[in-house]
Design a protein around this motif. Structure first.
Motif, PDB file in Angstrom:
ATOM      1  N   PHE A 146     -13.025  26.133  12.134  1.00 31.71           N
ATOM      2  CA  PHE A 146     -12.492  24.991  12.460  1.00 31.71           C
ATOM      3  C   PHE A 146     -11.897  23.978  12.957  1.00 31.71           C
ATOM      4  O   PHE A 146     -12.491  23.245  13.503  1.00 31.71           O
ATOM      5  CB  PHE A 146     -11.018  25.688  11.737  1.00 31.71           C
ATOM      6  CG  PHE A 146     -10.568  26.117  10.429  1.00 31.71           C
ATOM      7  CD1 PHE A 146     -11.387  25.105   9.596  1.00 31.71           C
ATOM      8  CD2 PHE A 146     -10.813  27.548   9.563  1.00 31.71           C
ATOM      9  CE1 PHE A 146     -11.474  25.657   7.976  1.00 31.71           C
ATOM     10  CE2 PHE A 146     -10.784  28.191   8.611  1.00 31.71           C
ATOM     11  CZ  PHE A 146     -11.377  26.767   7.304  1.00 31.71           C
ATOM     12  N   TYR A 147     -11.788  24.867  14.517  1.00 31.38           N
ATOM     13  CA  TYR A 147     -11.315  24.153  15.864  1.00 31.38           C
ATOM     14  C   TYR A 147     -12.895  22.641  15.649  1.00 31.38           C
ATOM     15  O   TYR A 147     -12.665  21.523  16.446  1.00 31.38           O
ATOM     16  CB  TYR A 147     -11.015  24.786  16.887  1.00 31.38           C
ATOM     17  CG  TYR A 147     -10.530  24.425  18.137  1.00 31.38           C
ATOM     18  CD1 TYR A 147      -9.154  23.728  18.051  1.00 31.38           C
ATOM     19  CD2 TYR A 147     -11.899  24.183  18.857  1.00 31.38           C
ATOM     20  CE1 TYR A 147      -9.426  23.030  19.371  1.00 31.38           C
ATOM     21  CE2 TYR A 147     -11.670  23.583  20.528  1.00 31.38           C
ATOM     22  CZ  TYR A 147     -10.695  22.553  20.487  1.00 31.38           C
ATOM     23  OH  TYR A 147     -10.488  21.962  21.746  1.00 31.38           O
ATOM     24  N   HIS A 148     -13.543  23.843  15.851  1.00 30.16           N
ATOM     25  CA  HIS A 148     -14.811  22.649  16.707  1.00 30.16           C
ATOM     26  C   HIS A 148     -15.670  21.660  15.271  1.00 30.16           C
ATOM     27  O   HIS A 148     -15.901  20.835  16.185  1.00 30.16           O
ATOM     28  CB  HIS A 148     -16.180  23.499  17.159  1.00 30.16           C
ATOM     29  CG  HIS A 148     -15.927  24.124  18.630  1.00 30.16           C
ATOM     30  ND1 HIS A 148     -15.624  25.642  18.415  1.00 30.16           N
ATOM     31  CD2 HIS A 148     -15.194  23.337  19.478  1.00 30.16           C
ATOM     32  CE1 HIS A 148     -15.273  25.519  19.742  1.00 30.16           C
ATOM     33  NE2 HIS A 148     -15.368  24.598  20.270  1.00 30.16           N
ATOM     34  N   ALA A 149     -14.902  21.838  13.999  1.00 30.27           N
ATOM     35  CA  ALA A 149     -15.309  20.954  13.273  1.00 30.27           C
ATOM     36  C   ALA A 149     -14.133  20.485  13.514  1.00 30.27           C
ATOM     37  O   ALA A 149     -15.059  18.427  12.704  1.00 30.27           O
ATOM     38  CB  ALA A 149     -14.767  21.701  11.746  1.00 30.27           C
ATOM     39  N   GLY A 150     -13.098  20.197  14.263  1.00 29.03           N
ATOM     40  CA  GLY A 150     -12.201  19.548  14.357  1.00 29.03           C
ATOM     41  C   GLY A 150     -12.318  17.813  15.279  1.00 29.03           C
ATOM     42  O   GLY A 150     -12.616  16.963  15.617  1.00 29.03           O
ATOM     43  N   TRP A 151     -13.870  18.815  16.435  1.00 28.63           N
ATOM     44  CA  TRP A 151     -14.365  18.408  16.988  1.00 28.63           C
ATOM     45  C   TRP A 151     -15.527  16.414  17.334  1.00 28.63           C
ATOM     46  O   TRP A 151     -15.507  16.401  17.443  1.00 28.63           O
ATOM     47  CB  TRP A 151     -14.400  18.711  18.985  1.00 28.63           C
ATOM     48  CG  TRP A 151     -13.301  18.785  19.919  1.00 28.63           C
ATOM     49  CD1 TRP A 151     -13.339  20.182  20.150  1.00 28.63           C
ATOM     50  CD2 TRP A 151     -12.741  17.819  20.739  1.00 28.63           C
ATOM     51  NE1 TRP A 151     -12.461  20.452  21.237  1.00 28.63           N
ATOM     52  CE2 TRP A 151     -11.873  19.397  20.982  1.00 28.63           C
ATOM     53  CE3 TRP A 151     -12.688  16.545  20.781  1.00 28.63           C
ATOM     54  CZ2 TRP A 151     -10.817  18.368  22.303  1.00 28.63           C
ATOM     55  CZ3 TRP A 151     -11.323  16.123  21.424  1.00 28.63           C
ATOM     56  CH2 TRP A 151     -10.698  16.547  22.349  1.00 28.63           C
ATOM     57  N   ALA A 152     -16.633  17.352  15.852  1.00 30.69           N
ATOM     58  CA  ALA A 152     -17.653  16.771  15.767  1.00 30.69           C
ATOM     59  C   ALA A 152     -17.513  15.295  15.698  1.00 30.69           C
ATOM     60  O   ALA A 152     -18.078  14.325  16.275  1.00 30.69           O
ATOM     61  CB  ALA A 152     -18.034  17.134  14.429  1.00 30.69           C
ATOM     62  N   ASP A 153     -16.021  14.671  15.348  1.00 28.76           N
ATOM     63  CA  ASP A 153     -16.240  13.668  14.794  1.00 28.76           C
ATOM     64  C   ASP A 153     -15.293  12.976  16.087  1.00 28.76           C
ATOM     65  O   ASP A 153     -15.048  12.013  16.077  1.00 28.76           O
ATOM     66  CB  ASP A 153     -15.693  12.882  14.090  1.00 28.76           C
ATOM     67  CG  ASP A 153     -14.229  13.921  13.035  1.00 28.76           C
ATOM     68  OD1 ASP A 153     -13.911  13.800  13.637  1.00 28.76           O
ATOM     69  OD2 ASP A 153     -14.281  13.002  12.078  1.00 28.76           O
ATOM     70  N   LYS A 154     -14.496  13.849  16.871  1.00 24.96           N
ATOM     71  CA  LYS A 154     -14.127  13.284  18.463  1.00 24.96           C
ATOM     72  C   LYS A 154     -14.894  13.119  19.661  1.00 24.96           C
ATOM     73  O   LYS A 154     -13.852  13.254  20.090  1.00 24.96           O
ATOM     74  CB  LYS A 154     -13.095  13.817  18.684  1.00 24.96           C
ATOM     75  CG  LYS A 154     -12.167  13.493  16.299  1.00 24.96           C
ATOM     76  CD  LYS A 154     -10.766  14.102  16.365  1.00 24.96           C
ATOM     77  CE  LYS A 154     -10.290  14.122  15.196  1.00 24.96           C
ATOM     78  NZ  LYS A 154     -11.459  15.263  13.588  1.00 24.96           N
ATOM     79  N   LEU A 155     -15.760  14.182  19.751  1.00 24.90           N
ATOM     80  CA  LEU A 155     -16.917  13.906  21.108  1.00 24.90           C
ATOM     81  C   LEU A 155     -16.330  12.105  21.961  1.00 24.90           C
ATOM     82  O   LEU A 155     -16.178  12.667  22.806  1.00 24.90           O
ATOM     83  CB  LEU A 155     -18.329  13.661  20.947  1.00 24.90           C
ATOM     84  CG  LEU A 155     -18.209  15.586  20.058  1.00 24.90           C
ATOM     85  CD1 LEU A 155     -19.627  15.866  20.071  1.00 24.90           C
ATOM     86  CD2 LEU A 155     -17.662  16.472  21.221  1.00 24.90           C
ATOM     87  N   ARG A 156     -15.837  11.536  21.638  1.00 28.56           N
ATOM     88  CA  ARG A 156     -16.282   9.915  22.036  1.00 28.56           C
ATOM     89  C   ARG A 156     -14.910   9.936  23.740  1.00 28.56           C
ATOM     90  O   ARG A 156     -14.852   9.335  23.876  1.00 28.56           O
ATOM     91  CB  ARG A 156     -15.340   8.359  21.066  1.00 28.56           C
ATOM     92  CG  ARG A 156     -16.554   7.553  21.826  1.00 28.56           C
ATOM     93  CD  ARG A 156     -16.902   6.462  20.680  1.00 28.56           C
ATOM     94  NE  ARG A 156     -16.068   7.155  19.593  1.00 28.56           N
ATOM     95  CZ  ARG A 156     -15.889   5.931  19.092  1.00 28.56           C
ATOM     96  NH1 ARG A 156     -15.577   4.927  19.115  1.00 28.56           N
ATOM     97  NH2 ARG A 156     -16.586   6.685  17.038  1.00 28.56           N
TER      98      ARG A 156
END
Ligand code: NAI
Ligand code: MG
Length: 495
Positions: A146-156
């Motif tokens: 869940f947590y890393h799903a949240g990062w996938a489109d916010k790496l910028r």
């Protein structure tokens, strides 16, 4: 079963059955779990027979009985898995972060939906109590996806001003103490950042990783994005040495970690290592004692002490030594050792017979060096499988083996100190630096100790708190690199 074990069980059967306030009726977990006779390798989205044509047994450490046969991946199998990951890389890394996140969310949800089954399987294959796999391992594994799903489109935003590109194909080798959780720790951030993976679970605990492979299929994860090769150290060696790997992540013993560091240096690969520890607790006279005892108990006896950050050295301020020992002994009496599938069990089976022998040898050495053993008298242990009672040793000197080496079992070494300076000096006197616990009522002292303790993770008035958002990792011989949080993403990107 070892000789020492059988003699213990003989002694139990002669004695009267234990009856105390702590005897509960059995509360076995009854969720049925289907285990196949044989498991193959998960390569390119499918389960494939190993080219090696070899399988090995995985047993239940609480009974010693075989559960299934698991494929041994040889060099050619590892090569197939790495090639599959390489082929899947362009497609996966080109997907938008938003699309990758959808897969990760799906995997997380599916872990939740299959949580009971995964918990039971984890407990059967690894020996840890069902209440731990049910309440800690499996929920945290889902939480990492869940947590890393949240990062996938916010790496910028994770790396301000820089463009985060995937590292490439990741080889990931994990141990047997938190099998599914370690797989999630390693796979989730890698996928979020657009990498592809080849994972090698530990040979005693491959079953939940193979269930995770089924979940990847259910989630429609593109073939080759994650591949799972099972086998023992030799399979790990093939993976670590494979030229097609761009990044290696290893969790396990310091000894194997060192060997892997050498291999990785030759290939100029990116590397993170999570190794062992000999983590200290420091308990001051002003600490809330009940709370501290609970922290110490979970710190060392949780998961049979099979925890890299186990709080295995206890430094007690001299004025409260007797009180702490009295309370520890009292609390230890109420711990229930036995069938890990029983929901009342606190301490399950030791993961494998070699580990049991290692723990027994350390306890013997501890006594022969002058330590006094405290354990639960007359507590019955099952007569099959691998067991060790929770225990602690007093009269330990910092120079004793039991105070210096990682036991990786439910064994605590108790020592004392007189001043904060002495506590710090003794706590830091170790080649390891994974975690530490400080117990005191004084805020200023907490900050002072936290600043000066040489450890990657420092818990204050608590212990063993984990979350996917919180970076975890060691310094000194406990390894380098962090897992979890924004720091953990760093290992899986090129900026
Ligand atoms: P290990 O370090 O041998 O195994 C960890 C993983 O590495 C397993 O998947 C294993 O198959 C793999 N492996 C083994 N040799 C390898 C090699 N030469 N190249 C690549 N991969 C290899 O740990 P083991 O033997 O299971 O336990 C030994 C001791 O290590 C324990 O008694 C404990 O002290 C420590 N340990 C520490 C852990 C931690 O989380 N810090 C976890 C497990 C064990
Ligand atoms: Mg097993």
């Amino acid at each position: 079963m070892t000789d020492a074990m059988s003699s213990k069980s003989v002694e139990i059967h002669k004695g009267a059955p234990q009856e105390s306030a702590w005897d509960y009726a059995p509360a076995p977990e009854r969720t049925p779990v289907v285990i196949d006779d044989r498991y193959d390798l998960f390569i390119n989205g499918d389960f494939q027979s190993p080219r090696s044509r070899r399988w090995f047994k995985t047993i239940s450490p609480s009974t010693g009985e075989p559960l299934a046969r698991i494929a041994t991946a040889n060099e050619a199998d590892v090569d197939d898995a790495v090639s599959a990951a390489r082929e899947a890389l362009p497609g996966w890394s080109r997907l938008s972060g938003q699309e990758r996140a959808k897969y990760l969310f799906r995997i997380a949800r599916r872990i939740q939906e299959r949580a009971r089954e995964l918990s039971v399987l984890e407990t059967m294959d690894g020996g840890k109590p069902i209440k731990e796999s049910r309440d800690v391992d499996i929920p945290l594994a889902a939480r990492h996806f869940f947590y890393h799903a949240g990062w996938a489109d916010k790496l910028r935003w994770a790396f301000a001003g820089a463009e985060a590109k995937p590292v490439g194909v990741c080889g990931q080798i994990i141990p047997w103490n938190f099998p599914l959780l370690m797989a999630a720790w390693k796979i989730a951030p890698a996928l979020a950042c657009g990498n592809t993976c080849v994972l090698k679970p530990a040979e005693t605990t491959s079953l939940t990783a193979l269930r995770l492979a089924e979940i990847f299929q259910e989630a429609g994860l593109p073939p080759g994005v994650v591949n799972i090769v099972t086998g023992a150290g030799k399979t790990g060696q093939h993976l670590a040495a494979h030229q097609g790997i761009d990044k290696l992540a290893f969790t396990g013993s310091t000894e194997v970690g060192r060997a892997i560091a050498e291999v990785a240096a030759v290939g100029d690969r990116n590397l993170t290592l999570e190794l062992g520890g000999k983590s200290p607790h420091i308990i001051f006279a002003d600490a809330a004692l009940d709370q501290a005892i609970e922290g110490i108990v979970t710190g060392i006896w949780f998961n049979q002490g099979h925890v890299c950050c186990a709080g295995s050295r206890l430094f007690v301020e001299e004025s409260i030594k007797d009180e702490v020992i009295r309370r520890l002994e009292h609390r230890m009496q109420s711990l229930r050792v036995g069938d890990p599938l029983d929901k009342n069990t606190d301490i399950g089976a030791i993961n494998n017979p070699e580990q049991l022998k290692k723990i027994q040898a350390y306890v013997e050495t501890g006594q022969s060096e002058g330590g006094r053993l405290h354990e639960i008298p007359n507590q019955s242990l099952p007569n099959k499988g691998y067991w060790h009672r929770p225990c602690f040793l007093t009269g330990v000197q910092p120079s004793h083996v039991i105070a210096r080496e990682e036991v990786f079992g439910p064994v605590l070494a108790v020592m004392t100190f007189r001043t904060p300076e002495e506590a710090l000096k003794r706590a830091n006197n170790t080649p390891y630096g994974l975690a530490a616990g400080v117990w005191t009522d004084k805020g200023a002292r907490i900050f002072e100790m936290a600043k000066r303790l040489e450890a990657g993770v420092i818990w204050c008035n608590t212990y063993n708190q984990f979350d996917a958002a919180s970076p975890f990792g060691g310094i000194k011989e406990s390894g380098f690199g962090r897992e979890g949080g924004r720091h953990g993403l760093r290992a899986y990107v090129r900026l």
